[in-house]
Motif scaffolding. Structure first.
Motif, PDB file in Angstrom:
ATOM      1  N   HIS A 132       0.830  -1.200   0.000  1.00 43.04           N
ATOM      2  CA  HIS A 132       0.000   0.000   0.000  1.00 43.04           C
ATOM      3  C   HIS A 132       0.870   1.257   0.000  1.00 43.04           C
ATOM      4  CE1 HIS A 132      -3.711  -2.237   0.659  1.00 43.04           C
ATOM      5  NE2 HIS A 132      -3.126  -2.877   1.647  1.00 43.04           N
ATOM      6  N   LEU A 133       0.239   2.395  -0.238  1.00 40.72           N
ATOM      7  CA  LEU A 133       0.944   3.671  -0.195  1.00 40.72           C
ATOM      8  C   LEU A 133       1.337   4.005   1.245  1.00 40.72           C
ATOM      9  CD1 LEU A 133      -1.308   5.809  -2.581  1.00 40.72           C
ATOM     10  CD2 LEU A 133       0.680   4.406  -3.153  1.00 40.72           C
ATOM     11  N   TYR A 134       2.297   4.904   1.368  1.00 35.55           N
ATOM     12  CA  TYR A 134       2.778   5.291   2.691  1.00 35.55           C
ATOM     13  C   TYR A 134       3.165   6.759   2.674  1.00 35.55           C
ATOM     14  CZ  TYR A 134       7.543   5.587   0.915  1.00 35.55           C
ATOM     15  OH  TYR A 134       8.666   5.972   0.210  1.00 35.55           O
ATOM     16  N   GLN A 135       3.241   7.333   3.856  1.00 34.64           N
ATOM     17  CA  GLN A 135       3.796   8.683   3.979  1.00 34.64           C
ATOM     18  C   GLN A 135       4.297   8.917   5.392  1.00 34.64           C
ATOM     19  OE1 GLN A 135       0.792  11.633   3.107  1.00 34.64           O
ATOM     20  NE2 GLN A 135      -0.332  11.289   4.998  1.00 34.64           N
ATOM     21  N   PHE A 136       5.311   9.764   5.489  1.00 35.85           N
ATOM     22  CA  PHE A 136       5.802  10.280   6.764  1.00 35.85           C
ATOM     23  C   PHE A 136       5.326  11.722   6.878  1.00 35.85           C
ATOM     24  CE2 PHE A 136       8.893   7.031   5.620  1.00 35.85           C
ATOM     25  CZ  PHE A 136       9.165   6.384   6.813  1.00 35.85           C
ATOM     26  N   ILE A 137       5.002  12.138   8.066  1.00 35.13           N
ATOM     27  CA  ILE A 137       4.683  13.546   8.317  1.00 35.13           C
ATOM     28  C   ILE A 137       5.655  14.034   9.382  1.00 35.13           C
ATOM     29  CG2 ILE A 137       2.931  15.210   9.021  1.00 35.13           C
ATOM     30  CD1 ILE A 137       0.811  13.235   8.135  1.00 35.13           C
ATOM     31  N   VAL A 138       6.623  14.839   8.942  1.00 34.66           N
ATOM     32  CA  VAL A 138       7.690  15.325   9.811  1.00 34.66           C
ATOM     33  C   VAL A 138       7.693  16.847   9.775  1.00 34.66           C
ATOM     34  CG1 VAL A 138      10.141  15.184  10.361  1.00 34.66           C
ATOM     35  CG2 VAL A 138       9.049  13.292   9.139  1.00 34.66           C
ATOM     36  N   HIS A 139       7.535  17.472  10.916  1.00 32.85           N
ATOM     37  CA  HIS A 139       7.486  18.941  10.976  1.00 32.85           C
ATOM     38  C   HIS A 139       6.430  19.481  10.003  1.00 32.85           C
ATOM     39  CE1 HIS A 139      11.028  18.479  13.353  1.00 32.85           C
ATOM     40  NE2 HIS A 139      11.867  18.317  12.345  1.00 32.85           N
ATOM     41  N   THR A 140       5.278  18.827   9.930  1.00 36.25           N
ATOM     42  CA  THR A 140       4.120  19.185   9.082  1.00 36.25           C
ATOM     43  C   THR A 140       4.365  18.952   7.593  1.00 36.25           C
ATOM     44  OG1 THR A 140       4.636  21.551   8.695  1.00 36.25           O
ATOM     45  CG2 THR A 140       3.488  20.986  10.761  1.00 36.25           C
ATOM     46  N   VAL A 141       5.536  18.448   7.220  1.00 34.03           N
ATOM     47  CA  VAL A 141       5.838  18.177   5.812  1.00 34.03           C
ATOM     48  C   VAL A 141       5.595  16.690   5.540  1.00 34.03           C
ATOM     49  CG1 VAL A 141       7.598  18.234   4.011  1.00 34.03           C
ATOM     50  CG2 VAL A 141       7.568  19.999   5.785  1.00 34.03           C
ATOM     51  N   ARG A 142       4.940  16.406   4.404  1.00 30.93           N
ATOM     52  CA  ARG A 142       4.645  15.025   4.032  1.00 30.93           C
ATOM     53  C   ARG A 142       5.700  14.510   3.056  1.00 30.93           C
ATOM     54  NH1 ARG A 142       0.315  13.821   1.163  1.00 30.93           N
ATOM     55  NH2 ARG A 142       0.248  15.873   0.163  1.00 30.93           N
ATOM     56  N   TYR A 143       6.231  13.335   3.334  1.00 30.40           N
ATOM     57  CA  TYR A 143       7.176  12.651   2.455  1.00 30.40           C
ATOM     58  C   TYR A 143       6.620  11.247   2.202  1.00 30.40           C
ATOM     59  CZ  TYR A 143      10.390  16.113   4.539  1.00 30.40           C
ATOM     60  OH  TYR A 143      10.985  17.261   4.996  1.00 30.40           O
ATOM     61  N   GLY A 144       6.680  10.786   0.951  1.00 30.47           N
ATOM     62  CA  GLY A 144       6.197   9.431   0.741  1.00 30.47           C
ATOM     63  C   GLY A 144       5.961   9.083  -0.709  1.00 30.47           C
ATOM     64  N   SER A 145       4.992   8.183  -0.932  1.00 34.71           N
ATOM     65  CA  SER A 145       4.676   7.671  -2.264  1.00 34.71           C
ATOM     66  C   SER A 145       4.400   8.824  -3.220  1.00 34.71           C
ATOM     67  CB  SER A 145       3.457   6.749  -2.194  1.00 34.71           C
ATOM     68  OG  SER A 145       3.690   5.656  -1.314  1.00 34.71           O
ATOM     69  N   TRP A 146       4.957   8.718  -4.432  1.00 31.75           N
ATOM     70  CA  TRP A 146       4.829   9.828  -5.387  1.00 31.75           C
ATOM     71  C   TRP A 146       3.382  10.071  -5.792  1.00 31.75           C
ATOM     72  CZ3 TRP A 146       2.654   9.023 -10.128  1.00 31.75           C
ATOM     73  CH2 TRP A 146       2.591   7.697 -10.593  1.00 31.75           C
ATOM     74  N   GLU A 147       2.519   9.037  -5.712  1.00 27.67           N
ATOM     75  CA  GLU A 147       1.101   9.220  -6.064  1.00 27.67           C
ATOM     76  C   GLU A 147       0.404  10.226  -5.159  1.00 27.67           C
ATOM     77  OE1 GLU A 147       1.836   4.722  -6.811  1.00 27.67           O
ATOM     78  OE2 GLU A 147       2.613   6.330  -5.546  1.00 27.67           O
ATOM     79  N   LEU A 148       0.982  10.487  -4.000  1.00 28.94           N
ATOM     80  CA  LEU A 148       0.364  11.392  -3.033  1.00 28.94           C
ATOM     81  C   LEU A 148       0.774  12.840  -3.239  1.00 28.94           C
ATOM     82  CD1 LEU A 148       0.989   9.201   0.145  1.00 28.94           C
ATOM     83  CD2 LEU A 148      -1.076   9.287  -1.255  1.00 28.94           C
ATOM     84  N   THR A 149       1.595  13.085  -4.245  1.00 31.99           N
ATOM     85  CA  THR A 149       2.188  14.411  -4.475  1.00 31.99           C
ATOM     86  C   THR A 149       2.880  14.918  -3.212  1.00 31.99           C
ATOM     87  OG1 THR A 149       0.153  15.663  -3.939  1.00 31.99           O
ATOM     88  CG2 THR A 149       0.456  14.963  -6.236  1.00 31.99           C
ATOM     89  N   ALA A 150       3.475  14.000  -2.473  1.00 36.11           N
ATOM     90  CA  ALA A 150       4.225  14.366  -1.271  1.00 36.11           C
ATOM     91  C   ALA A 150       5.666  14.678  -1.655  1.00 36.11           C
ATOM     92  CB  ALA A 150       4.176  13.213  -0.258  1.00 36.11           C
ATOM     93  N   GLU A 151       6.420  15.223  -0.720  1.00 34.68           N
ATOM     94  CA  GLU A 151       7.835  15.450  -0.946  1.00 34.68           C
ATOM     95  C   GLU A 151       8.556  14.112  -1.104  1.00 34.68           C
ATOM     96  OE1 GLU A 151       9.375  18.391  -1.268  1.00 34.68           O
ATOM     97  OE2 GLU A 151       7.461  19.438  -1.051  1.00 34.68           O
ATOM     98  N   SER A 152       9.684  14.128  -1.790  1.00 32.32           N
ATOM     99  CA  SER A 152      10.425  12.898  -2.022  1.00 32.32           C
ATOM    100  C   SER A 152      10.901  12.282  -0.705  1.00 32.32           C
ATOM    101  CB  SER A 152      11.639  13.157  -2.924  1.00 32.32           C
ATOM    102  OG  SER A 152      12.466  12.016  -2.987  1.00 32.32           O
ATOM    103  N   ALA A 153      10.741  10.954  -0.610  1.00 26.51           N
ATOM    104  CA  ALA A 153      11.201  10.245   0.582  1.00 26.51           C
ATOM    105  C   ALA A 153      12.688   9.913   0.506  1.00 26.51           C
ATOM    106  CB  ALA A 153      10.390   8.960   0.767  1.00 26.51           C
ATOM    107  N   ASP A 154      13.377  10.460  -0.483  1.00 30.04           N
ATOM    108  CA  ASP A 154      14.805  10.211  -0.607  1.00 30.04           C
ATOM    109  C   ASP A 154      15.643  11.144   0.269  1.00 30.04           C
ATOM    110  OD1 ASP A 154      14.672   8.049  -2.414  1.00 30.04           O
ATOM    111  OD2 ASP A 154      14.287   9.433  -4.071  1.00 30.04           O
ATOM    112  N   ILE A 155      14.988  11.921   1.086  1.00 29.91           N
ATOM    113  CA  ILE A 155      15.714  12.787   2.003  1.00 29.91           C
ATOM    114  C   ILE A 155      16.394  11.943   3.092  1.00 29.91           C
ATOM    115  CG2 ILE A 155      13.665  13.162   3.448  1.00 29.91           C
ATOM    116  CD1 ILE A 155      14.738  16.006   3.998  1.00 29.91           C
ATOM    117  N   VAL A 156      17.609  12.332   3.469  1.00 27.78           N
ATOM    118  CA  VAL A 156      18.385  11.605   4.470  1.00 27.78           C
ATOM    119  C   VAL A 156      17.859  11.926   5.872  1.00 27.78           C
ATOM    120  CG1 VAL A 156      20.682  11.405   5.508  1.00 27.78           C
ATOM    121  CG2 VAL A 156      20.435  11.492   3.018  1.00 27.78           C
ATOM    122  N   LEU A 157      17.808  10.928   6.727  1.00 24.60           N
ATOM    123  CA  LEU A 157      17.294  11.123   8.082  1.00 24.60           C
ATOM    124  C   LEU A 157      18.016  12.253   8.809  1.00 24.60           C
ATOM    125  CD1 LEU A 157      16.845   7.426   9.291  1.00 24.60           C
ATOM    126  CD2 LEU A 157      15.026   9.120   9.012  1.00 24.60           C
TER     127      LEU A 157
END
Length: 212
Positions: free
Chosen positions: A43-68
């Motif tokens: 299934h799709l996924y997303q992280f919400i960090v400091h109000t910013v969404r990162y995750g599956s590209w279908e969600l138009t979220a920010e890229s999850a390729d950001i380093v921790l």
């Protein structure tokens, strides 16, 4: 970086503790969480960090390729990891500590946890807990009593004659099928050794790409 992650809305708690390199990306971390929790990454996924969404590209979220490490997380910082966004499974993730690299430890690794991972597509926390209560209810006691009667009869008679009766054999077969179905409802048991074996085999790198 040592994180503790737990599924929200469940009782008893389902949680895991993992250690990962600080240069790991969120996408890789998603794969680690899938392995550690026991999900299948379908299934799709997303992280919400400091109000910013990162995750599956279908969600138009920010890229999850950001380093921790680039997220600038402080000790005790918390953020949200959501999986299966139709009926979201919400995981709260907390940074517990930043530790020195241990030369003999292979990262990522799971160092603790408890609780069964719910089955995929099981309807969310509330529905799953209701199914678990049903699976462990009075009907399960009745099924165990039926199986115990067969075992006692076989033990006392030193014979499997009871199973030669087609009706009784079918009764036992159906009872065992029901018990097996209830077992499936209880989810995937947590086994730290198995989780670490999968991580050593880099399964998290496969799972992280099943949902981009």
């Amino acid at each position: 970086m040592q994180f503790r992650v737990w599924l929200k809305g469940l009782s008893p708690m389902v949680w895991r503790r993992v250690q990962v390199p600080s240069m790991m990306t969120l996408r890789e971390f998603h794969g680690v969480l899938q392995v550690a929790m026991g999900w299948d990454s379908i299934h799709l996924y997303q992280f919400i960090v400091h109000t910013v969404r990162y995750g599956s590209w279908e969600l138009t979220a920010e890229s999850a390729d950001i380093v921790l490490d680039d997220l600038k997380l402080r000790k005790a910082s918390r953020f949200l990891y959501e999986y299966d966004l139709n009926i979201p499974w919400e995981h709260e993730v907390r940074l517990e500590d930043r530790l020195a690299y241990a030369p003999r430890t292979r990262y990522p690794c799971c160092i603790g946890g408890d609780g069964n991972c719910p089955p995929e597509d099981s309807g969310g926390p509330q529905v799953w807990m209701e199914r678990v209560d049903e699976a462990l209810g009075y009907e399960l006691d009745n099924d165990f009593s039926t199986v115990l009667e067969f075992i006692q009869e076989i033990s006392e008679t030193q014979s499997f004659a009871a199973l030669k009766d087609p009706e009784r054999a079918e009764e036992l077969r159906e009872t065992l099928f029901r018990i097996e179905d209830r077992k499936a409802l209880l989810g995937r048991p947590f086994a730290r050794r198995k989780v670490n074996e999968r991580l050593r085999q880099d399964e998290h790198l496969t799972l992280m790409y099943q949902q981009m």
